[in-house]
Design an enzyme around this catalytic site. Structure first.
Site, PDB file in Angstrom:
ATOM      1  N   GLU A  27       0.856  -1.192   0.000  1.00  0.00           N
ATOM      2  CA  GLU A  27       0.000   0.000   0.000  1.00  0.00           C
ATOM      3  C   GLU A  27       0.893   1.243   0.000  1.00  0.00           C
ATOM      4  O   GLU A  27       2.008   1.209   0.524  1.00  0.00           O
ATOM      5  CB  GLU A  27      -0.876  -0.021   1.265  1.00  0.00           C
ATOM      6  CG  GLU A  27      -1.771   1.204   1.405  1.00  0.00           C
ATOM      7  CD  GLU A  27      -2.824   1.061   2.513  1.00  0.00           C
ATOM      8  OE1 GLU A  27      -2.875   0.005   3.181  1.00  0.00           O
ATOM      9  OE2 GLU A  27      -3.587   2.027   2.703  1.00  0.00           O
ATOM     10  N   ASN A 172     -12.057  -0.749  -0.847  1.00  0.00           N
ATOM     11  CA  ASN A 172     -11.425  -1.317   0.341  1.00  0.00           C
ATOM     12  C   ASN A 172     -12.231  -0.982   1.591  1.00  0.00           C
ATOM     13  O   ASN A 172     -12.588   0.175   1.806  1.00  0.00           O
ATOM     14  CB  ASN A 172     -10.013  -0.729   0.504  1.00  0.00           C
ATOM     15  CG  ASN A 172      -9.319  -1.224   1.759  1.00  0.00           C
ATOM     16  OD1 ASN A 172      -8.950  -2.392   1.834  1.00  0.00           O
ATOM     17  ND2 ASN A 172      -9.154  -0.352   2.749  1.00  0.00           N
ATOM     18  N   GLU A 173     -12.518  -2.002   2.380  1.00  0.00           N
ATOM     19  CA  GLU A 173     -13.145  -1.827   3.713  1.00  0.00           C
ATOM     20  C   GLU A 173     -14.230  -0.752   3.704  1.00  0.00           C
ATOM     21  O   GLU A 173     -14.224   0.154   4.546  1.00  0.00           O
ATOM     22  CB  GLU A 173     -12.069  -1.539   4.773  1.00  0.00           C
ATOM     23  CG  GLU A 173     -11.130  -2.711   4.966  1.00  0.00           C
ATOM     24  CD  GLU A 173     -10.173  -2.577   6.153  1.00  0.00           C
ATOM     25  OE1 GLU A 173     -10.068  -1.487   6.737  1.00  0.00           O
ATOM     26  OE2 GLU A 173      -9.520  -3.599   6.472  1.00  0.00           O
ATOM     27  N   TYR A 244      -6.695  -9.006  11.570  1.00  0.00           N
ATOM     28  CA  TYR A 244      -5.388  -8.867  12.238  1.00  0.00           C
ATOM     29  C   TYR A 244      -5.555  -9.320  13.678  1.00  0.00           C
ATOM     30  O   TYR A 244      -6.555  -8.991  14.320  1.00  0.00           O
ATOM     31  CB  TYR A 244      -4.940  -7.405  12.220  1.00  0.00           C
ATOM     32  CG  TYR A 244      -4.701  -6.850  10.828  1.00  0.00           C
ATOM     33  CD1 TYR A 244      -3.507  -7.090  10.161  1.00  0.00           C
ATOM     34  CD2 TYR A 244      -5.673  -6.083  10.184  1.00  0.00           C
ATOM     35  CE1 TYR A 244      -3.284  -6.581   8.884  1.00  0.00           C
ATOM     36  CE2 TYR A 244      -5.459  -5.571   8.908  1.00  0.00           C
ATOM     37  CZ  TYR A 244      -4.260  -5.820   8.268  1.00  0.00           C
ATOM     38  OH  TYR A 244      -4.041  -5.319   7.009  1.00  0.00           O
ATOM     39  N   GLU A 292      -6.351  -9.286   3.448  1.00  0.00           N
ATOM     40  CA  GLU A 292      -5.480  -8.685   4.481  1.00  0.00           C
ATOM     41  C   GLU A 292      -5.514  -9.601   5.692  1.00  0.00           C
ATOM     42  O   GLU A 292      -6.582  -9.825   6.270  1.00  0.00           O
ATOM     43  CB  GLU A 292      -5.953  -7.283   4.891  1.00  0.00           C
ATOM     44  CG  GLU A 292      -5.741  -6.230   3.841  1.00  0.00           C
ATOM     45  CD  GLU A 292      -6.032  -4.818   4.348  1.00  0.00           C
ATOM     46  OE1 GLU A 292      -5.815  -4.523   5.537  1.00  0.00           O
ATOM     47  OE2 GLU A 292      -6.505  -4.021   3.524  1.00  0.00           O
ATOM     48  N   GLN A 347       1.469  -6.487   5.480  1.00  0.00           N
ATOM     49  CA  GLN A 347       1.783  -6.204   4.098  1.00  0.00           C
ATOM     50  C   GLN A 347       3.116  -6.858   3.771  1.00  0.00           C
ATOM     51  O   GLN A 347       3.523  -7.751   4.501  1.00  0.00           O
ATOM     52  CB  GLN A 347       1.776  -4.691   3.892  1.00  0.00           C
ATOM     53  CG  GLN A 347       0.379  -4.103   4.169  1.00  0.00           C
ATOM     54  CD  GLN A 347       0.196  -2.638   3.741  1.00  0.00           C
ATOM     55  OE1 GLN A 347       1.030  -2.050   3.085  1.00  0.00           O
ATOM     56  NE2 GLN A 347      -0.933  -2.054   4.148  1.00  0.00           N
TER      57      GLN A 347
HETATM   58  O1  AHR Z   1      -2.981  -2.842   6.152  1.00  0.00           O
HETATM   59  C1  AHR Z   1      -3.162  -1.667   6.862  1.00  0.00           C
HETATM   60  C2  AHR Z   1      -4.603  -1.171   6.801  1.00  0.00           C
HETATM   61  O2  AHR Z   1      -5.434  -2.063   7.485  1.00  0.00           O
HETATM   62  C3  AHR Z   1      -5.215  -1.078   5.429  1.00  0.00           C
HETATM   63  O3  AHR Z   1      -4.940   0.126   4.797  1.00  0.00           O
HETATM   64  C4  AHR Z   1      -6.677  -1.192   5.701  1.00  0.00           C
HETATM   65  O4  AHR Z   1      -7.380  -1.772   4.643  1.00  0.00           O
HETATM   66  C5  AHR Z   1      -6.750  -2.011   6.971  1.00  0.00           C
HETATM   67  O5  AHR Z   1      -7.589  -1.440   7.894  1.00  0.00           O
END
Ligand code: AHR
Length: 498
Positions: A27, A172-173, A244, A292, A347
């Site tokens: 990103e 995205n999101e 995450y 992600e 990432q």
């Molecule tokens: O990967 C970091 C961020 O996490 C990304 O920009 C977003 O899509 C997610 O919230």
């Protein structure tokens, strides 16, 4: 010693693993691009400004696909800013991360970098501040051969052949209030459908990913997937998942159990996809793009100067515990490879990443680099249903957590069988019996281990404290070989046909 057993059969196949499950993500965020993959003037940079030391590490992993350019960044991005003569590209305020984007790296630089890194692109379009028109223009710019405004614009920028990008993210999101242009499910479902229609009219060969929830803890999780799929089902191919994990409370057994949550999350999204399929009496199956996933928490709260260029943000320094969790997440993704066709470790460089760099200095592998490398190198083939007989334990948030988690991949052409296994036990060895009766002639060749480190141990520019060791195994056929799994260990057990 504790004992576990797995039984493997050529007949019990989950799926042929889609190579794109070993994807990653770059990103325009912090030093992922600037100072990460791209640093003109660095001693290891080539004539394009690409850091060859970073490319070497990426090639070691063999990353099949890289999502780009965001992430939250994409929701405010004007792709036209990043093409054409570099000297006329605008510097912009980047609102997702409060930085300044110089736009000296853009679509064509990324596509050239993909070639050098031996990977392919998964391109995201901006459905936050922009919409269908800009999305279809970008597809025309990238994929149309020539003779139209945007394809000729690409050619005028020195790129004669179309990029031929096959996989695209529809924003995205979009369920997240933090997202530029955040939408309700109904608004996003419509926006995504119209963008998808136009993009596929420009290039019918492309595949599209609909934004699912930003994580399974979102208030709208489940409803969001159902409502957006209900609208967009016929026009899209995959739905995205993001997750995450963290260990803020320092509770290691609970941290190691979080991959169970990942499994639940995947299975729930599969159910929602199939519910809409049934409701629509559709013959089409929607698969998952887990675009992600990672551990992310070490860098939270780090300060940086607002509107600075490529600041040090989200630079998590990963420890050994994180590597075990990343290994468990990879096992979980492979277990669900009948529906998870794309996945991106988020990432790739500097930003919550397996690879770190110093500006002007070294590049090195973080702890999480290794399970990712092993899975990508040895996890291609048939994922096998792994009948696993192991003890169970409870943690703060989970019950019946398997003491050992494992998954096998059979590379039929290469006649190799690999078992990935994590021993979650903090103190005890496990003796893992592998029932190989259906794999006559497959001999234990090698055990690669990440084990024996302090849970807080990290790698730095100067020291690879956490790195795997490999030992040769017997090389003799035994229908029930026993493999020792050390406490808190990531293991890659390789069998080859003799
Ligand atoms: O990967 C970091 C961020 O996490 C990304 O920009 C977003 O899509 C997610 O919230």
């Amino acid at each position: 010693m504790k004992q576990s057993k797995i039984t493997l059969s050529k007949d019990y196949r989950i799926a042929k693993v889609d190579d794109r499950i070993f994807g990653s993500f770059i990103e325009h965020l912090g030093r992922a691009v600037y100072g990460g993959i791209y640093e003109p003037g660095h001693p290891a940079a080539d004539e394009n400004g690409f850091r060859r030391d970073v490319i070497d590490l990426i090639r070691q992993i063999d990353v099949p696909i890289v999502r780009y350019p965001g992430g939250n960044f994409v929701s405010g991005y004007r792709w036209e800013d990043g093409v054409g003569p570099v000297e006329s590209r605008p510097r912009r305020l980047e609102l997702a991360w409060s930085t300044t984007e110089p736009n000296t790296f853009g679509t064509n630089e990324f596509m050239r970098w993909c070639k050098e890194a031996n990977t392919s692109a998964m391109m995201a379009v901006n459905l936050g501040t922009r919409g269908a028109d800009d999305a279809r223009n970008l597809v025309e710019y990238c994929n149309h051969p020539g003779g139209t405004y945007y394809s000729d614009l690409r050619i005028s920028h020195g790129v004669k052949e179309p990029h031929g990008i096959k996989l695209w993210c529809l924003g995205n999101e979009m369920d997240g209030e933090w997202q530029m242009g955040h939408k309700t499910a109904a608004e996003y479902g419509r926006a995504a459908t119209e963008a998808a229609k136009l993009m596929k009219w420009v290039d019918p060969s492309i595949e599209l990913v609909l934004c699912g929830s930003s994580n399974s803890g979102m208030r709208t999780f489940g409803d969001w997937e159902a409502a957006t799929l209900d609208i967009a089902y016929d026009n899209i191919d995959y739905v995205s998942l993001h997750q995450y994990f963290d260990c803020r409370d320092g509770d290691i057994p609970n941290f190691l159990a979080k991959s169970c949550d990942l499994d639940n999350y995947i299975k729930t999204v599969v159910c929602v996809c199939d519910y809409i399929k049934g409701k629509k009496r559709s013959k089409k199956k929607i698969n998952l793009s887990f675009d992600e996933w990672n551990v992310w928490y070490h860098s939270n709260g780090a300060q940086f100067e607002k509107w600075s260029e490529a600041p040090h943000i989200l630079e998590d320094v990963y420890d050994f515990a994180d590597a075990l969790v990343v290994g468990l997440m990879l096992i979980t993704l492979l277990k669900n490879s009948d529906r998870v066709k794309v996945a991106c470790l988020a990432q790739l460089v500097n930003v919550i990443a397996p690879i770190m760099t110093e500006n002007g200095g070294k590049a090195w592998a973080q702890t999480i680099f290794y399970p990712y490398l092993h899975a990508s190198r040895f996890g291609r083939g048939w994922a096998l249903t792994t009948l696993l007989d192991t003890g169970k334990h409870d943690t703060k948030s989970f019950s019946d957590v398997p003491d050992v988690d494992a998954l096998a991949v059979w590379n039929e052409e290469g006649e190799e069988l690999t078992v990935f296994a994590v021993n979650r036990d903090l103190a005890e060895d496990e003796l893992l019996t592998v029932n190989l009766k259906d794999f006559a002639g497959y001999v234990p060749a090698e055990q690669i281990e990440l084990a024996g480190f302090d849970l807080k141990a990290i790698n730095t520019a100067d020291s690879q404290n956490v790195k795997p060791t490999a030992k040769a195994l017997s090389g003799v056929y035994d229908p029930m070989p026993e493999i020792r799994l050390r406490p808190l260990s990531w293991n890659v057990i390789r069998f080859i046909k003799k």
